[in-house]
Motif scaffolding. Structure first.
Motif, PDB file in Angstrom:
ATOM      1  N   LEU A 212       4.214  -5.476  -0.681  1.00  8.42           N
ATOM      2  CA  LEU A 212       4.221  -6.638   0.234  1.00  8.42           C
ATOM      3  C   LEU A 212       3.784  -6.163   1.336  1.00  8.42           C
ATOM      4  O   LEU A 212       3.614  -5.174   1.973  1.00  8.42           O
ATOM      5  CB  LEU A 212       5.714  -6.824   0.728  1.00  8.42           C
ATOM      6  CG  LEU A 212       6.875  -7.051  -0.533  1.00  8.42           C
ATOM      7  CD1 LEU A 212       8.135  -7.067  -0.200  1.00  8.42           C
ATOM      8  CD2 LEU A 212       6.529  -8.162  -1.497  1.00  8.42           C
ATOM      9  N   PRO A 213       2.844  -7.503   1.930  1.00  3.79           N
ATOM     10  CA  PRO A 213       1.839  -6.947   3.248  1.00  3.79           C
ATOM     11  C   PRO A 213       2.741  -6.482   4.500  1.00  3.79           C
ATOM     12  O   PRO A 213       2.120  -5.931   5.304  1.00  3.79           O
ATOM     13  CB  PRO A 213       1.204  -8.356   3.289  1.00  3.79           C
ATOM     14  CG  PRO A 213       2.070  -9.232   2.626  1.00  3.79           C
ATOM     15  CD  PRO A 213       2.751  -8.666   1.647  1.00  3.79           C
ATOM     16  N   GLU A 214       4.031  -7.105   4.473  1.00  2.93           N
ATOM     17  CA  GLU A 214       4.718  -6.696   5.686  1.00  2.93           C
ATOM     18  C   GLU A 214       5.244  -5.335   5.706  1.00  2.93           C
ATOM     19  O   GLU A 214       5.402  -4.799   6.761  1.00  2.93           O
ATOM     20  CB  GLU A 214       6.066  -7.670   5.784  1.00  2.93           C
ATOM     21  CG  GLU A 214       5.870  -9.190   6.164  1.00  2.93           C
ATOM     22  CD  GLU A 214       5.305  -9.895   4.734  1.00  2.93           C
ATOM     23  OE1 GLU A 214       5.088 -10.978   4.756  1.00  2.93           O
ATOM     24  OE2 GLU A 214       5.373  -9.119   3.621  1.00  2.93           O
ATOM     25  N   LEU A 215       5.190  -4.619   4.720  1.00  4.51           N
ATOM     26  CA  LEU A 215       5.484  -3.153   4.624  1.00  4.51           C
ATOM     27  C   LEU A 215       4.379  -2.214   4.613  1.00  4.51           C
ATOM     28  O   LEU A 215       3.832  -2.277   3.564  1.00  4.51           O
ATOM     29  CB  LEU A 215       6.400  -2.897   3.424  1.00  4.51           C
ATOM     30  CG  LEU A 215       7.916  -3.659   3.625  1.00  4.51           C
ATOM     31  CD1 LEU A 215       8.456  -3.478   2.082  1.00  4.51           C
ATOM     32  CD2 LEU A 215       8.726  -3.261   4.505  1.00  4.51           C
ATOM     33  N   GLN A 216       3.950  -1.653   5.575  1.00  5.60           N
ATOM     34  CA  GLN A 216       2.872  -1.105   5.719  1.00  5.60           C
ATOM     35  C   GLN A 216       3.085   0.374   5.556  1.00  5.60           C
ATOM     36  O   GLN A 216       2.247   1.368   5.154  1.00  5.60           O
ATOM     37  CB  GLN A 216       1.868  -1.175   7.114  1.00  5.60           C
ATOM     38  CG  GLN A 216       1.669  -2.574   7.456  1.00  5.60           C
ATOM     39  CD  GLN A 216       0.458  -2.946   6.440  1.00  5.60           C
ATOM     40  OE1 GLN A 216      -0.458  -2.101   6.140  1.00  5.60           O
ATOM     41  NE2 GLN A 216       0.508  -4.129   5.752  1.00  5.60           N
ATOM     42  N   SER A 245      10.304   3.698  12.654  1.00  9.14           N
ATOM     43  CA  SER A 245       9.957   2.320  12.929  1.00  9.14           C
ATOM     44  C   SER A 245      10.865   1.355  14.011  1.00  9.14           C
ATOM     45  O   SER A 245      12.232   1.606  13.392  1.00  9.14           O
ATOM     46  CB  SER A 245       9.765   1.630  11.491  1.00  9.14           C
ATOM     47  OG  SER A 245       9.642   0.190  11.413  1.00  9.14           O
ATOM     48  N   ASN A 247      11.142  -1.861  13.668  1.00 11.80           N
ATOM     49  CA  ASN A 247      11.179  -3.082  12.881  1.00 11.80           C
ATOM     50  C   ASN A 247      12.296  -3.246  12.125  1.00 11.80           C
ATOM     51  O   ASN A 247      12.861  -2.288  11.595  1.00 11.80           O
ATOM     52  CB  ASN A 247       9.755  -3.348  12.167  1.00 11.80           C
ATOM     53  CG  ASN A 247       8.727  -3.502  12.612  1.00 11.80           C
ATOM     54  OD1 ASN A 247       8.435  -3.818  13.796  1.00 11.80           O
ATOM     55  ND2 ASN A 247       7.425  -3.054  12.108  1.00 11.80           N
ATOM     56  N   TYR A 249      13.613  -5.525   8.737  1.00 15.57           N
ATOM     57  CA  TYR A 249      12.903  -6.008   7.663  1.00 15.57           C
ATOM     58  C   TYR A 249      13.802  -6.744   6.595  1.00 15.57           C
ATOM     59  O   TYR A 249      15.061  -6.150   6.637  1.00 15.57           O
ATOM     60  CB  TYR A 249      12.294  -5.138   6.891  1.00 15.57           C
ATOM     61  CG  TYR A 249      11.095  -4.409   7.384  1.00 15.57           C
ATOM     62  CD1 TYR A 249       9.986  -4.815   7.361  1.00 15.57           C
ATOM     63  CD2 TYR A 249      11.042  -2.923   8.051  1.00 15.57           C
ATOM     64  CE1 TYR A 249       8.619  -4.403   8.073  1.00 15.57           C
ATOM     65  CE2 TYR A 249      10.050  -2.410   8.403  1.00 15.57           C
ATOM     66  CZ  TYR A 249       8.875  -2.972   8.513  1.00 15.57           C
ATOM     67  OH  TYR A 249       7.748  -2.334   8.949  1.00 15.57           O
ATOM     68  N   THR A 263      10.312 -11.581  -1.333  1.00 20.32           N
ATOM     69  CA  THR A 263       9.578 -11.874   0.029  1.00 20.32           C
ATOM     70  C   THR A 263      10.199 -10.906   1.023  1.00 20.32           C
ATOM     71  O   THR A 263      11.468 -10.571   1.131  1.00 20.32           O
ATOM     72  CB  THR A 263       9.982 -13.328   0.411  1.00 20.32           C
ATOM     73  OG1 THR A 263      11.387 -13.506   0.547  1.00 20.32           O
ATOM     74  CG2 THR A 263       9.361 -14.183  -0.731  1.00 20.32           C
ATOM     75  N   CYS A 264       9.336 -10.771   2.099  1.00 17.78           N
ATOM     76  CA  CYS A 264       9.719  -9.907   3.232  1.00 17.78           C
ATOM     77  C   CYS A 264       9.456 -10.631   4.450  1.00 17.78           C
ATOM     78  O   CYS A 264       8.397 -11.227   4.658  1.00 17.78           O
ATOM     79  CB  CYS A 264       9.044  -8.455   3.138  1.00 17.78           C
ATOM     80  SG  CYS A 264       9.437  -7.438   4.279  1.00 17.78           S
ATOM     81  N   THR A 265      10.597 -10.356   5.310  1.00 19.30           N
ATOM     82  CA  THR A 265      10.494 -11.018   6.635  1.00 19.30           C
ATOM     83  C   THR A 265      10.677 -10.099   7.832  1.00 19.30           C
ATOM     84  O   THR A 265      11.340  -9.262   7.658  1.00 19.30           O
ATOM     85  CB  THR A 265      11.291 -12.323   7.070  1.00 19.30           C
ATOM     86  OG1 THR A 265      11.031 -13.198   5.645  1.00 19.30           O
ATOM     87  CG2 THR A 265      11.035 -13.061   8.320  1.00 19.30           C
ATOM     88  N   ILE A 266       9.765 -10.052   8.751  1.00 20.67           N
ATOM     89  CA  ILE A 266      10.224  -9.101  10.164  1.00 20.67           C
ATOM     90  C   ILE A 266      10.816  -9.766  10.918  1.00 20.67           C
ATOM     91  O   ILE A 266      10.316 -10.787  11.602  1.00 20.67           O
ATOM     92  CB  ILE A 266       8.737  -8.708  10.636  1.00 20.67           C
ATOM     93  CG1 ILE A 266       7.828  -7.674   9.571  1.00 20.67           C
ATOM     94  CG2 ILE A 266       9.000  -7.592  11.636  1.00 20.67           C
ATOM     95  CD1 ILE A 266       6.795  -7.368   9.914  1.00 20.67           C
TER      96      ILE A 266
END
Length: 543
Positions: A212-216, A245, A247, A249, A263-266
């Motif tokens: 997922l792009p939100e989880l770096q 972090s 954040n 998630y 799906t992932c949302t910050i």
């Protein structure tokens, strides 16, 4: 509405109490990374220091706390159970057949063994029999296919429900550096796992990973809370950036007839913390306790977390009156005991007779009246979470690594507590021994010498007498010789017993061959004297 919700959260946790527990015995087994499991109103301890010994082959104990005294009683497993090693920093969660079922089992994945090997196995632990004197468990290892997660520790696993189906979600953790990237200096270094989200379907035994792009970052020692089809991930430590972090998630899992959708949302309102402990005090309310702001700063603030519908609220709550020992100690650790209670431990330093013993406290996040009402109610165990203090002292495997009739020979009354004397001295067992007079292997300074070593020195068995283990490095064995002795069934004798090796070798009889001379010998000619001359010569000789 929001203000009312916050006031309600503050009222529910305004009576936190902290009480010290007297450890009657074997407190040295409780080290950072342990887990607590709850079965039928009883709390069980899992993840002891060292390998299990004869007095408790299973390595699982009933954690009995009465009148502020802590005792540990050996647990029992069925004969058809697989072996469950004492794992520290694993991922745990409860699994029910459905939301309203009374029967449940625990999922255990990953973790460190006492030899600091990392596990990639997944176990199911369930209660199969209960009597007035004992509770019998069953442990089963589950095989997975597909994108199987690598061996790791400090991660989390949760179960989500969507459209009448359930899957387990695994995320985060740490692992050893890949083999191709290791060097002699950094052979035992750990790295963050990739920020992949794994969906595990236990019904079909398959696993699928998602990027997922939100989880770096592959966060370790984070907090995860699951409700219905949603998981909230809070905090966590990144080795690569050395940051915690801030954040929050939100992972949402949809399970239609086809492929799952992840799906992932910050979200705003996160907390920069690692190794925090979460305990559930109601269906939708949780309390966040402990953790670290940084490597050298503990987090003494508690938070209340409320999940309602599809939203989350996190507010600071009234913290308990921490004791001076807790405030001034550098590290602390613990685990959720269920129903708003947390078992906290701090190092005993030099105050205890046993060097590695710890002090323990019970933190109750509910008021005294609520605690009294729920004193005998089943407790809920959550994900173990503790900062990794470093490698634990390895122990060598023993012959008790099995579930046999020996475990059933305990009587609940006779075996009141675990006999700590059965634990062998770690300085004289396993790989960390003094194998010879010139042994240079030290647990604090050892680095890999052979390419086959990972996190423990290579050893070879000397065949003298009953045999004993020696370090290959101390015996100046080449890597080729070490491999040959390891693969072949040949006798090896250390430097001290090498003379014995010579005595045992019986030389073969050699048949001597007589070779004919190259040329015949020639006899020398002698001059013959007459008889009268011989007599004259002898007469003069003896006169």
């Amino acid at each position: 509405m929001k203000d009312t919700l916050i006031r309600g959260m503050a009222q529910s946790t305004d009576k936190m109490s902290l009480q010290m527990v007297s450890t009657v015995s074997n407190s040295s087994l409780l080290q950072p990374g342990f887990s607590l499991l709850n079965f039928d109103e009883h709390v069980f301890f899992f993840g002891q220091k060292g390998w299990p010994k004869r007095s408790c082959p299973t390595g699982v104990f009933l954690l009995d706390i009465k009148q502020n005294e802590l005792k540990m009683k050996p647990a029992f497993f069925s004969k058809d159970s697989c072996y469950l090693p004492p794992l520290r920093y694993p991922a745990l969660c409860r699994l029910r057949s459905d939301a309203g079922a009374d029967e449940y089992q625990y999922i255990i994945h990953g973790g460190k063994t006492p030899n600091n090997d990392l596990s990639d196995k997944i176990y199911f632990m369930s209660l199969v029999n209960k009597t007035s004197k004992r509770m019998t468990f069953q442990c089963i290892e589950k095989d997975l296919g597909g994108d199987v997660p690598e061996a790791r520790y400090g991660h989390t696993i949760n179960v989500v429900h969507s459209r009448g189906k359930s899957v387990a979600v695994l995320f985060g953790g740490r692992s050893y550096t890949p083999l191709a990237q290791r060097t002699t200096e950094k052979w035992n270094s750990v790295v963050d796992c990739l920020p992949s989200v794994f969906l595990i379907d236990f019904e079909f035994g398959c696993c699928t990973s998602y990027i997922l792009p939100e989880l770096q970052d592959g966060l370790s020692f984070h907090v995860s809370i699951a409700r219905d089809d949603t998981i909230y991930i809070l905090g966590g430590h990144s080795l690569q950036n050395n940051t915690r972090s801030p954040n929050l998630y939100k992972l949402k899992i949809d399970l239609p007839l086809g492929s799952p959708a992840v799906t992932c949302t910050i979200l705003p309102g996160g907390i920069s913390v690692s190794s925090a402990i979460v305990t559930q005090i109601s269906d939708s309310e949780f309390v966040l306790v402990g953790g670290y702001h940084s490597d050298s700063q503990k987090r003494l603030v508690c938070n209340t977390v409320v999940l309602e519908d599809s939203r989350i609220e996190i507010v600071e709550s009234v913290s308990p009156e921490w004791t001076p020992d807790i405030k001034h100690c550098r590290t602390w650790f613990g685990c959720d005991m269920g129903k708003g209670s947390v078992l906290l431990g701090i190092p005993g330093a030099n105050k205890q007779i046993i060097p590695d013993a710890n002090y323990f406290y019970i933190l109750r996040c509910k008021g005294a009246e609520e605690d009294k009402e729920e004193e005998l109610i089943a407790q809920i165990c959550s994900q173990t979470s503790s900062e990794d203090p470093g490698d634990s002292t390895p122990f060598e495997d023993s012959e008790e690594f099995c579930f046999s009739a020996e475990a059933n020979s305990f009587d609940a009354d006779d075996a009141d507590t675990y006999n700590e004397d059965d634990e062998e001295d770690e300085s004289e067992t396993g790989y960390w021994i003094t194998c010879c007079a010139s042994c240079s292997i030290d647990i604090n300074t050892w680095v890999p010498f052979y390419s086959t070593e990972l996190n423990k020195p290579a050893m070879i068995l000397c065949s003298s007498g009953a045999g004993h283990w020696v370090h290959a490095q101390c015996m100046d064995l080449s890597e080729t010789m070490l491999l040959r002795l390891s693969e072949a069934n040949v006798k090896y004798f250390c430097n001290k017993h090498v003379d014995l090796n010579k005595g045992l070798q019986t030389p073969q009889k050699v048949v001597c061959l007589r070779k004919p001379p190259m040329k015949p010998l020639r006899r020398k000619k002698t001059m013959k004297l007459p008889t009268s001359a011989k007599k004259s010569f002898l007469r003069r000789l003896f006169e």
